[in-house]
Design a protein around this motif. Structure first.
Motif, short mmCIF file in Angstrom:
data_model
loop_
_atom_site.label_atom_id
_atom_site.label_comp_id
_atom_site.label_asym_id
_atom_site.label_seq_id
_atom_site.Cartn_x
_atom_site.Cartn_y
_atom_site.Cartn_z
N ALA A 15 0.59 -0.90 -0.29
CA ALA A 15 0.33 0.42 -0.28
C ALA A 15 1.07 1.67 0.33
O ALA A 15 0.68 2.64 -0.34
N LEU A 16 2.06 1.24 0.47
CA LEU A 16 3.14 2.39 -0.21
C LEU A 16 3.25 2.84 -1.11
O LEU A 16 3.16 1.93 -1.67
N ALA A 30 -0.69 4.08 7.75
CA ALA A 30 0.08 2.45 8.68
C ALA A 30 0.76 2.87 10.26
O ALA A 30 0.92 3.63 10.28
N LEU A 31 -0.23 1.59 11.19
CA LEU A 31 0.75 1.45 12.74
C LEU A 31 1.09 0.39 12.55
O LEU A 31 0.27 -0.34 12.10
N SER A 32 1.97 0.41 12.20
CA SER A 32 3.01 -1.05 12.78
C SER A 32 3.65 -1.34 13.63
O SER A 32 4.23 0.01 13.99
N THR A 33 4.21 -2.71 14.40
CA THR A 33 5.06 -2.48 15.24
C THR A 33 5.68 -3.87 15.14
O THR A 33 5.34 -4.28 14.22
N GLY A 214 -14.02 -1.73 5.92
CA GLY A 214 -14.31 -1.39 4.84
C GLY A 214 -12.84 -1.04 4.64
O GLY A 214 -12.56 -1.25 3.91
N PRO A 215 -12.11 1.24 4.92
CA PRO A 215 -10.79 1.23 4.51
C PRO A 215 -10.53 0.08 5.51
O PRO A 215 -8.75 0.27 4.68
N GLY A 237 0.91 -4.75 12.00
CA GLY A 237 -0.14 -3.52 11.54
C GLY A 237 -0.85 -3.59 11.06
O GLY A 237 -2.38 -4.40 10.24
N CYS A 238 -1.94 -1.90 11.27
CA CYS A 238 -2.95 -2.02 10.06
C CYS A 238 -3.19 -0.74 9.94
O CYS A 238 -2.47 0.35 9.72
#
Length: 242
Positions: A15-16, A30-33, A214-215, A237-238
């Motif tokens: 998606a990047l 995007a939130l990731s760990t 949804g998205p 990640g989300c």
């Protein structure tokens, strides 16, 4: 082996942007760990915004287990006119790294290329389609550390050194993405990096991405070292595309 390098900015996922610009006023977050086998971790908030049809604004805010905080902003411009199979893009970024109370400037430049699988011989037979892309990125930071600091960090465990931004690095990535179904995407990425502090390393990052609501999408990935320094790492990640 030391921990896998997780502080490289612009973590590349399907998606990047890669060489494809965001739609005008389009938003991606995007939130990731990530956490490796030694227990070291890195968390990031990544975003993109389509300023113009060929211009994308990007940013990443990160925090590592080495008590280092980073912020990077960049502009990516498409070099093609959106015609033909190949997509090319050039980006320039600037930001800051904070550690030990000091704010240190950082800059980067990247060139990327990509194609849809429908235009790649042999790969065009894969059902569902996908993409193939490559990127090379150079990053430089003002002097961050001295030999005494490196020795102190190494005494706490050599793995922590992976979370200290190197003064210079060059990274190349090759990505193959496959839209297996309407709700599942699989990504394999080969990462090659040469850092001034410990030399060359290679790893394979594999992720599965699932539409959830949804998205929104959920990503689960595994990063496997192939050569050089590195430890097995898990990524969660989300994503949100608007």
């Amino acid at each position: 082996m030391r921990s896998l390098v997780l502080t490289s900015l612009l973590l590349a996922d399907s998606a990047l942007a890669g060489p494809w610009p965001r739609e005008m006023k389009g938003i991606f977050l995007a939130l990731s760990t990530e956490r490796d086998a030694e227990g070291s971790s890195y968390a990031a908030l990544y975003g993109e915004y389509g300023l113009r049809p060929s211009l994308t604004l990007g940013m990443e805010l990160g925090r590592s287990g080495a008590d280092e905080t980073s912020a990077m902003f960049w502009l990516q411009r498409a070099l093609d006119r959106g015609k033909g199979p190949d997509r090319w893009a050039l980006s320039f970024g600037a930001g800051v790294v904070e550690r030990g109370g000091a704010d240190i400037p950082v800059g980067q430049v990247a060139v990327s290329w990509g194609r849809g699988l429908e235009t790649v011989p042999l790969l065009d037979r894969i059902a569902g389609g996908g993409w193939l892309s490559a990127e090379i990125r150079a990053k430089a930071v003002a002097k961050l550390k001295d030999e005494a600091e490196i020795e102190r960090l190494a005494a706490d465990g050599v793995g922590i050194l992976a979370y200290i931004t190197p003064e210079t690095s060059i990274k190349a990535e090759a990505t193959l993405g496959w839209h297996a179904t309407s709700s599942w995407t699989f990504i394999n990425q080969l990462r090659l990096e040469d850092r001034e502090d410990w030399g060359f390393s290679a790893s394979l990052a594999s992720s599965a991405v699932r539409d959830i609501l949804g998205p929104a999408k959920l990503e689960l990935g595994l990063i496997t070292p192939l050569s050089g320094e590195g430890e097995l790492a898990l990524k969660i990640g989300c994503w949100l595309e608007l």
